[in-house]
Write a protein that holds these residues in place. Structure first.
Motif, PDB file in Angstrom:
ATOM      1  N   GLY A 240       0.811  -1.207   0.000  1.00 52.53           N
ATOM      2  CA  GLY A 240       0.000   0.000   0.000  1.00 52.53           C
ATOM      3  C   GLY A 240       0.843   1.255   0.000  1.00 52.53           C
ATOM      4  N   SER A 241       0.182   2.351  -0.221  1.00 50.61           N
ATOM      5  CA  SER A 241       0.864   3.642  -0.180  1.00 50.61           C
ATOM      6  C   SER A 241       0.206   4.507   0.882  1.00 50.61           C
ATOM      7  CB  SER A 241       0.820   4.325  -1.548  1.00 50.61           C
ATOM      8  OG  SER A 241      -0.509   4.570  -1.941  1.00 50.61           O
ATOM      9  N   THR A 242       0.942   5.517   1.325  1.00 49.24           N
ATOM     10  CA  THR A 242       0.445   6.392   2.378  1.00 49.24           C
ATOM     11  C   THR A 242       1.115   7.758   2.264  1.00 49.24           C
ATOM     12  OG1 THR A 242       0.021   6.526   4.764  1.00 49.24           O
ATOM     13  CG2 THR A 242       2.184   5.698   4.095  1.00 49.24           C
ATOM     14  N   TRP A 243       0.554   8.718   2.927  1.00 50.36           N
ATOM     15  CA  TRP A 243       1.145  10.052   2.983  1.00 50.36           C
ATOM     16  C   TRP A 243       2.170  10.089   4.111  1.00 50.36           C
ATOM     17  CZ3 TRP A 243       0.368  13.107  -0.984  1.00 50.36           C
ATOM     18  CH2 TRP A 243      -0.786  12.953  -1.742  1.00 50.36           C
ATOM     19  N   ALA A 244       3.255  10.846   3.887  1.00 54.13           N
ATOM     20  CA  ALA A 244       4.328  10.897   4.871  1.00 54.13           C
ATOM     21  C   ALA A 244       4.955  12.287   4.930  1.00 54.13           C
ATOM     22  CB  ALA A 244       5.410   9.878   4.523  1.00 54.13           C
ATOM     23  N   LYS A 245       5.500  12.596   6.081  1.00 56.46           N
ATOM     24  CA  LYS A 245       6.391  13.745   6.236  1.00 56.46           C
ATOM     25  C   LYS A 245       7.790  13.174   6.046  1.00 56.46           C
ATOM     26  CE  LYS A 245       8.199  17.007   9.607  1.00 56.46           C
ATOM     27  NZ  LYS A 245       8.152  17.450  10.999  1.00 56.46           N
ATOM     28  N   VAL A 246       8.534  13.735   5.094  1.00 59.19           N
ATOM     29  CA  VAL A 246       9.851  13.200   4.764  1.00 59.19           C
ATOM     30  C   VAL A 246      10.900  14.264   5.044  1.00 59.19           C
ATOM     31  CG1 VAL A 246      11.286  12.176   2.953  1.00 59.19           C
ATOM     32  CG2 VAL A 246       8.804  11.791   2.943  1.00 59.19           C
ATOM     33  N   THR A 247      11.918  13.912   5.843  1.00 52.93           N
ATOM     34  CA  THR A 247      13.010  14.838   6.146  1.00 52.93           C
ATOM     35  C   THR A 247      14.332  14.094   6.157  1.00 52.93           C
ATOM     36  OG1 THR A 247      12.690  14.515   8.524  1.00 52.93           O
ATOM     37  CG2 THR A 247      11.602  16.419   7.551  1.00 52.93           C
ATOM     38  N   ASN A 248      15.386  14.816   5.832  1.00 52.56           N
ATOM     39  CA  ASN A 248      16.726  14.256   5.967  1.00 52.56           C
ATOM     40  C   ASN A 248      17.089  14.245   7.441  1.00 52.56           C
ATOM     41  OD1 ASN A 248      17.298  13.895   3.211  1.00 52.56           O
ATOM     42  ND2 ASN A 248      17.754  16.063   3.011  1.00 52.56           N
ATOM     43  N   ILE A 249      17.849  13.255   7.844  1.00 55.56           N
ATOM     44  CA  ILE A 249      18.287  13.177   9.238  1.00 55.56           C
ATOM     45  C   ILE A 249      19.402  14.190   9.451  1.00 55.56           C
ATOM     46  CG2 ILE A 249      19.406  11.694  10.938  1.00 55.56           C
ATOM     47  CD1 ILE A 249      17.886   9.353   9.727  1.00 55.56           C
ATOM     48  N   HIS A 250      19.320  14.925  10.577  1.00 57.39           N
ATOM     49  CA  HIS A 250      20.313  15.952  10.882  1.00 57.39           C
ATOM     50  C   HIS A 250      20.466  16.081  12.395  1.00 57.39           C
ATOM     51  CE1 HIS A 250      16.335  17.812  10.803  1.00 57.39           C
ATOM     52  NE2 HIS A 250      16.789  18.604  11.735  1.00 57.39           N
ATOM     53  N   GLY A 251      21.432  16.883  12.818  1.00 58.31           N
ATOM     54  CA  GLY A 251      21.651  17.134  14.244  1.00 58.31           C
ATOM     55  C   GLY A 251      21.968  15.866  15.006  1.00 58.31           C
ATOM     56  N   GLY A 252      21.341  15.702  16.167  1.00 60.78           N
ATOM     57  CA  GLY A 252      21.575  14.534  17.012  1.00 60.78           C
ATOM     58  C   GLY A 252      21.211  13.240  16.309  1.00 60.78           C
ATOM     59  N   GLU A 253      20.182  13.295  15.448  1.00 56.39           N
ATOM     60  CA  GLU A 253      19.794  12.109  14.701  1.00 56.39           C
ATOM     61  C   GLU A 253      20.922  11.669  13.771  1.00 56.39           C
ATOM     62  OE1 GLU A 253      16.250  13.545  12.790  1.00 56.39           O
ATOM     63  OE2 GLU A 253      14.995  12.530  14.255  1.00 56.39           O
ATOM     64  N   TYR A 254      21.666  12.641  13.233  1.00 57.27           N
ATOM     65  CA  TYR A 254      22.763  12.318  12.331  1.00 57.27           C
ATOM     66  C   TYR A 254      23.813  11.473  13.041  1.00 57.27           C
ATOM     67  CZ  TYR A 254      26.851  12.638   9.409  1.00 57.27           C
ATOM     68  OH  TYR A 254      27.948  12.312   8.664  1.00 57.27           O
ATOM     69  N   PHE A 255      24.133  11.830  14.271  1.00 58.86           N
ATOM     70  CA  PHE A 255      25.147  11.080  15.007  1.00 58.86           C
ATOM     71  C   PHE A 255      24.662   9.673  15.333  1.00 58.86           C
ATOM     72  CE2 PHE A 255      26.372  15.495  15.779  1.00 58.86           C
ATOM     73  CZ  PHE A 255      27.631  15.441  15.226  1.00 58.86           C
ATOM     74  N   PHE A 256      23.362   9.533  15.627  1.00 64.41           N
ATOM     75  CA  PHE A 256      22.792   8.197  15.819  1.00 64.41           C
ATOM     76  C   PHE A 256      22.955   7.386  14.531  1.00 64.41           C
ATOM     77  CE2 PHE A 256      19.133   5.503  14.807  1.00 64.41           C
ATOM     78  CZ  PHE A 256      19.278   4.533  15.780  1.00 64.41           C
ATOM     79  N   ALA A 257      22.628   7.996  13.411  1.00 62.76           N
ATOM     80  CA  ALA A 257      22.727   7.310  12.116  1.00 62.76           C
ATOM     81  C   ALA A 257      24.174   6.929  11.820  1.00 62.76           C
ATOM     82  CB  ALA A 257      22.178   8.194  11.005  1.00 62.76           C
ATOM     83  N   ALA A 258      25.093   7.809  12.110  1.00 61.63           N
ATOM     84  CA  ALA A 258      26.502   7.523  11.859  1.00 61.63           C
ATOM     85  C   ALA A 258      26.977   6.355  12.726  1.00 61.63           C
ATOM     86  CB  ALA A 258      27.347   8.761  12.128  1.00 61.63           C
ATOM     87  N   ALA A 259      26.439   6.252  13.937  1.00 64.78           N
ATOM     88  CA  ALA A 259      26.844   5.176  14.842  1.00 64.78           C
ATOM     89  C   ALA A 259      26.441   3.809  14.302  1.00 64.78           C
ATOM     90  CB  ALA A 259      26.247   5.388  16.229  1.00 64.78           C
ATOM     91  N   VAL A 260      25.342   3.751  13.559  1.00 64.63           N
ATOM     92  CA  VAL A 260      24.913   2.474  12.980  1.00 64.63           C
ATOM     93  C   VAL A 260      25.205   2.417  11.483  1.00 64.63           C
ATOM     94  CG1 VAL A 260      23.182   1.949  14.735  1.00 64.63           C
ATOM     95  CG2 VAL A 260      22.541   3.289  12.735  1.00 64.63           C
ATOM     96  N   HIS A 261      26.071   3.324  11.020  1.00 63.76           N
ATOM     97  CA  HIS A 261      26.585   3.323   9.655  1.00 63.76           C
ATOM     98  C   HIS A 261      25.513   3.485   8.580  1.00 63.76           C
ATOM     99  CE1 HIS A 261      30.276   2.238  11.585  1.00 63.76           C
ATOM    100  NE2 HIS A 261      29.716   1.174  12.089  1.00 63.76           N
ATOM    101  N   LEU A 262      24.546   4.351   8.814  1.00 62.29           N
ATOM    102  CA  LEU A 262      23.555   4.640   7.795  1.00 62.29           C
ATOM    103  C   LEU A 262      24.092   5.724   6.875  1.00 62.29           C
ATOM    104  CD1 LEU A 262      20.315   4.877   9.972  1.00 62.29           C
ATOM    105  CD2 LEU A 262      21.199   2.907   8.768  1.00 62.29           C
ATOM    106  N   GLU A 263      23.806   5.629   5.603  1.00 63.71           N
ATOM    107  CA  GLU A 263      24.190   6.653   4.649  1.00 63.71           C
ATOM    108  C   GLU A 263      22.942   7.103   3.915  1.00 63.71           C
ATOM    109  OE1 GLU A 263      27.202   5.082   2.140  1.00 63.71           O
ATOM    110  OE2 GLU A 263      28.507   4.573   3.801  1.00 63.71           O
ATOM    111  N   LYS A 264      22.904   8.388   3.547  1.00 60.81           N
ATOM    112  CA  LYS A 264      21.733   8.956   2.874  1.00 60.81           C
ATOM    113  C   LYS A 264      20.484   8.608   3.668  1.00 60.81           C
ATOM    114  CE  LYS A 264      23.939   9.317  -1.467  1.00 60.81           C
ATOM    115  NZ  LYS A 264      23.857   9.528  -2.857  1.00 60.81           N
ATOM    116  N   ASP A 265      20.478   9.053   4.891  1.00 63.50           N
ATOM    117  CA  ASP A 265      19.435   8.716   5.846  1.00 63.50           C
ATOM    118  C   ASP A 265      18.240   9.639   5.709  1.00 63.50           C
ATOM    119  OD1 ASP A 265      21.399   6.983   6.943  1.00 63.50           O
ATOM    120  OD2 ASP A 265      22.241   8.734   7.950  1.00 63.50           O
ATOM    121  N   VAL A 266      17.060   9.060   5.842  1.00 57.00           N
ATOM    122  CA  VAL A 266      15.825   9.808   5.725  1.00 57.00           C
ATOM    123  C   VAL A 266      14.894   9.373   6.854  1.00 57.00           C
ATOM    124  CG1 VAL A 266      13.838  10.276   4.233  1.00 57.00           C
ATOM    125  CG2 VAL A 266      16.084   9.974   3.218  1.00 57.00           C
TER     126      VAL A 266
END
Length: 105
Positions: free
Chosen positions: A33-59
């Motif tokens: 199925g499809s749905t409506w979403a709010k889409v944002t790039n990860i930044h700030g504190g979320e970026y460091f969380f993403a970097a810790a688990v090696h995510l790239e091009k995080d959304v």
């Protein structure tokens, strides 16, 4: 959350084995199925969380709550596939899910 911020359309996909018609199976992505979403790039504190688990091009995708979604699923957004890494039931309120995903490569 302002519901008006959910203005991007995404498709939820899951990999399933589908009969190939000759007695075997092929693995393919099936739409759930499809749905409506709010889409944002990860930044700030979320970026460091993403970097810790090696995510790239995080959304980050925020959608209305659904009980059936899992980290095994994928998201299609603007003709690109994203692998779901983490799902947060925001404040355990069963109203919204915040999904962290990375661009499949």
């Amino acid at each position: 959350m302002d519901i008006g911020e959910m203005k991007q359309r995404i498709e939820l996909l899951v990999e399933e084995d589908v009969s190939d018609g000759q007695g075997g199976y092929d693995s393919t992505l099936v739409s759930k199925g499809s749905t409506w979403a709010k889409v944002t790039n990860i930044h700030g504190g979320e970026y460091f969380f993403a970097a810790a688990v090696h995510l790239e091009k995080d959304v980050s995708f925020v959608i209305r709550y659904r009980s059936d979604i899992s980290e095994k699923w994928n998201i299609k957004f603007r003709n690109q596939k994203y692998n779901i890494q983490f799902i947060d039931n925001v404040k355990y309120g069963d109203q919204y899910l915040e999904i962290k995903a990375t661009l499949a490569g």
